[in-house]
Scaffold this motif. Structure first.
Motif, short mmCIF file in Angstrom:
data_model
loop_
_atom_site.label_atom_id
_atom_site.label_comp_id
_atom_site.label_asym_id
_atom_site.label_seq_id
_atom_site.Cartn_x
_atom_site.Cartn_y
_atom_site.Cartn_z
N PRO A 146 -11.24 -9.17 -3.17
CA PRO A 146 -10.16 -8.57 -3.95
C PRO A 146 -8.89 -9.42 -3.96
N SER A 147 -8.59 -10.06 -2.83
CA SER A 147 -7.38 -10.89 -2.74
C SER A 147 -7.45 -12.11 -3.64
N GLU A 178 -4.14 -13.63 -2.21
CA GLU A 178 -3.01 -12.86 -1.71
C GLU A 178 -3.27 -12.42 -0.27
N THR A 214 -3.28 -8.48 0.45
CA THR A 214 -4.50 -7.83 -0.01
C THR A 214 -5.67 -8.17 0.90
N PHE A 272 -5.51 -6.05 3.91
CA PHE A 272 -5.89 -4.67 3.62
C PHE A 272 -7.40 -4.54 3.47
N GLU A 273 -8.05 -5.56 2.92
CA GLU A 273 -9.51 -5.54 2.83
C GLU A 273 -10.12 -5.48 4.23
N LEU A 293 2.79 -2.80 -0.67
CA LEU A 293 1.36 -2.76 -0.38
C LEU A 293 0.61 -2.02 -1.48
N LEU A 328 0.41 -4.15 -4.71
CA LEU A 328 -0.51 -5.29 -4.64
C LEU A 328 -1.96 -4.83 -4.59
N VAL A 329 -2.23 -3.73 -3.89
CA VAL A 329 -3.61 -3.24 -3.81
C VAL A 329 -4.09 -2.78 -5.19
N ASP A 374 -4.82 -5.93 -7.29
CA ASP A 374 -5.93 -6.78 -6.89
C ASP A 374 -7.26 -6.02 -6.75
N PHE A 375 -7.23 -4.80 -6.24
CA PHE A 375 -8.45 -3.99 -6.13
C PHE A 375 -8.73 -3.22 -7.42
N PRO A 416 -4.51 2.35 -2.86
CA PRO A 416 -5.00 2.16 -1.48
C PRO A 416 -5.81 3.33 -0.94
#
Length: 243
Positions: free
Chosen positions: A117-118, A180, A183, A186-187, A212, A215-216, A219-220, A224
């Motif tokens: 995802p990043s 990123e 991200t 977070f993954e 956060l 960005l999530v 990218d995702f 979140p």
């Protein structure tokens, strides 16, 4: 079937992986080469020989968007925009919020690449939220270029090394652009502790919660909370399947 090593390629031996006793497709899959690990999550090749008139009904519920290159057989995938029919084709499968029903037939061969995802936004731009539960034509590379990389009869490891070469060229062209890191972290949290709250995840990463969340989603493709909920669902599914 998980294989993390890179066996010597013998072009005379082209395995067909088939299905489990329960009828679920098996695949040859492995981690990417170390230099591509920040960009790609995993690679796979699925091969099945189905009898004439036989259809295998299954489903796809992935934690990462990516490319699927269909080299043989026929696939039908139910998406939010209706049923897609795929034969010799290259498609991009966006982030998923639910299982997508799939029906396979013929001598089926598919090469898959899951993006981290990043890395999605550096590789493709900020478009993941537009692709949730969708199947589109392959992004960035023309379909003909992707299909020209392989023959259905190529050895699976040779196929994966060919697609890695293409991504290596793409990453080199990006120069100073990198995945990123927020991200990416977070993954990791989604894998290690998907029960963590978003506020705690922001503290763990050392970033403002709103940043956060922004960005999530970028990218995702998902908020979140939904990413963590999906991770918990996949953990439970793995447990129930004995993984």
């Amino acid at each position: 079937m998980i294989r993390t090593s890179r066996p010597a390629v013998d072009p005379r031996v082209v395995p067909v992986f088939g299905t489990t006793r329960e009828g679920q497709p098996l695949s040859y899959n492995r981690a990417p080469a170390p230099d591509l690990a920040p960009w790609l999550a995993r690679l796979s090749v699925t091969r099945m020989r189905l009898a004439e008139g036989q259809t295998l009904a299954c489903g796809l519920f992935a934690d990462a968007a990516g490319i699927r290159i269909h080299l043989g057989g026929h696939a039908e995938v139910d998406t939010v925009h209706g049923v897609t029919h795929q034969e010799r084709s290259a498609v991009f499968m966006g982030p998923q919020t639910k299982i997508l029903p799939v029906r396979l037939s013929g001598d089926f061969v598919s090469v898959g690449v899951a993006y981290r995802p990043s890395a999605c936004t550096p590789l493709l731009g900020p478009i993941m939220p537009q692709l949730v539960d969708r199947v589109t034509p392959a992004l960035y590379w023309p379909e003909a270029q992707l299909l020209a990389l392989f023959k259905a009869s190529d050895h699976p490891e040779a196929q994966l090394q060919a697609i890695e070469g293409l991504f290596r060229e793409r990453v080199a062209a990006l120069r100073d652009i990198q995945p990123e890191p927020i991200t990416a972290r977070f993954e990791e949290i989604a894998f290690i502790d998907p029960a963590m709250s978003i506020a705690q995840a922001a503290r763990e990463i050392g970033v403002d919660r709103r940043r956060l969340e922004r960005l999530v989603v970028r990218d995702f493709g998902l908020p979140p909370k939904q990413v963590l909920r999906r991770a918990r669902a996949l953990d439970m599914a793995s447990y129930l399947r004995g993984v």
